[in-house]
Design a protein around this motif. Structure first.
Motif, PDB file in Angstrom:
ATOM      1  N   GLU A 230       0.820  -1.206   0.000  1.00  0.00           N
ATOM      2  CA  GLU A 230       0.000   0.000   0.000  1.00  0.00           C
ATOM      3  C   GLU A 230       0.860   1.264   0.000  1.00  0.00           C
ATOM      4  O   GLU A 230       0.596   2.224  -0.728  1.00  0.00           O
TER       5      GLU A 230
ATOM      6  N   ARG B 287       2.735   1.605  -3.556  1.00  0.00           N
ATOM      7  CA  ARG B 287       2.005   1.597  -4.824  1.00  0.00           C
ATOM      8  C   ARG B 287       2.115   2.973  -5.474  1.00  0.00           C
ATOM      9  O   ARG B 287       2.395   3.971  -4.816  1.00  0.00           O
TER      10      ARG B 287
ATOM     11  N   GLY C 252       0.411   5.651  -3.764  1.00  0.00           N
ATOM     12  CA  GLY C 252       0.571   5.631  -2.317  1.00  0.00           C
ATOM     13  C   GLY C 252       1.559   6.688  -1.834  1.00  0.00           C
ATOM     14  O   GLY C 252       2.189   7.386  -2.627  1.00  0.00           O
TER      15      GLY C 252
END
Length: 215
Positions: free
Chosen positions: A60, A63, A66
């Motif tokens: 997460e 990414r 992110g």
């Protein structure tokens, strides 16, 4: 150009091709490889519990959309984690800016463009890796510690020892090399590739938060 630490045959092919690429392609590819190395270095220094929760959190964070999906935030985090010092931080920002300018400004075609040239000349760590042939003799005189401190001259000798381990290039005309913006940029990327691949919590001394003595 300085020594590049390669990871796998495919990366070797990319670097070989890189040397014959246009300035735009070379800047984007080399800068992206440095970002990839930094991403792996950051992940290697996070908690490594083999759990789904950790894997999901790292995925997460890194990414593309992110918090750590952009190069700039990775550079900031590496500095805050004390993985490298302020000089390396500034050089990484310059590498990031050069890559992004080539990627997003269609009117920038060459390392000779003023905006790019100025950023290249701000790359400082490379100056400690391109040394004159006459500097070799200093590598055989290890500094002596007096009362737990180094003199300024001893510190300089110590950084020469350190840089020699990680791909120092000796030349008879240092300025000719460092004055070439493309060479300066690609060599800087190569140095970061080597140091960010270093198998340890921090990259070697030259990149640390330690500063040479003021006197």
């Amino acid at each position: 150009m300085s020594t590049w630490t390669l990871e796998g045959e495919k990366e070797g092919e990319i670097i070989s091709a890189l040397l014959n690429e246009t300035d735009r392609a070379a800047a984007i590819i080399a800068g992206t490889i440095v970002e990839d190395r930094l991403s792996r270095k950051l992940k290697a220094n996070l908690r490594n519990d083999d759990t789904k929760l950790v894997t999901a959190a790292v995925t997460e964070m890194f990414r593309s959309s992110g918090p750590l999906g952009v190069f700039a935030n990775k550079i900031r985090l590496g500095y805050l984690m004390r993985l490298y010092g302020s000089t390396a931080y500034k050089d990484l920002v310059a590498i990031k800016d050069i890559r992004n300018l080539f990627a997003h400004k269609m009117d920038i075609l060459s390392f000779k463009t003023n905006e790019i040239a100025n950023l290249c000349q701000n790359l400082k760590i490379v100056e400690s890796y391109f040394l004159l042939d006459t500097d070799k003799s200093r590598l055989f005189n290890w500094p002596q510690i007096t009362n737990g401190t180094f003199s300024k001259e001893d510190w300089d000798t110590l950084t020469l020892h350190n840089s020699s381990i990680m791909g120092t290039v000796y030349t008879k005309d240092r300025q000719a090399v460092l004055g070439d913006n493309r060479e300066r940029f690609l060599s800087s990327c190569g140095i970061f590739m080597s140091h960010l691949s270093f198998n340890g919590e921090k990259v070697p001394l030259f990149f640390g938060d330690e500063q040479p003595p003021s006197t």
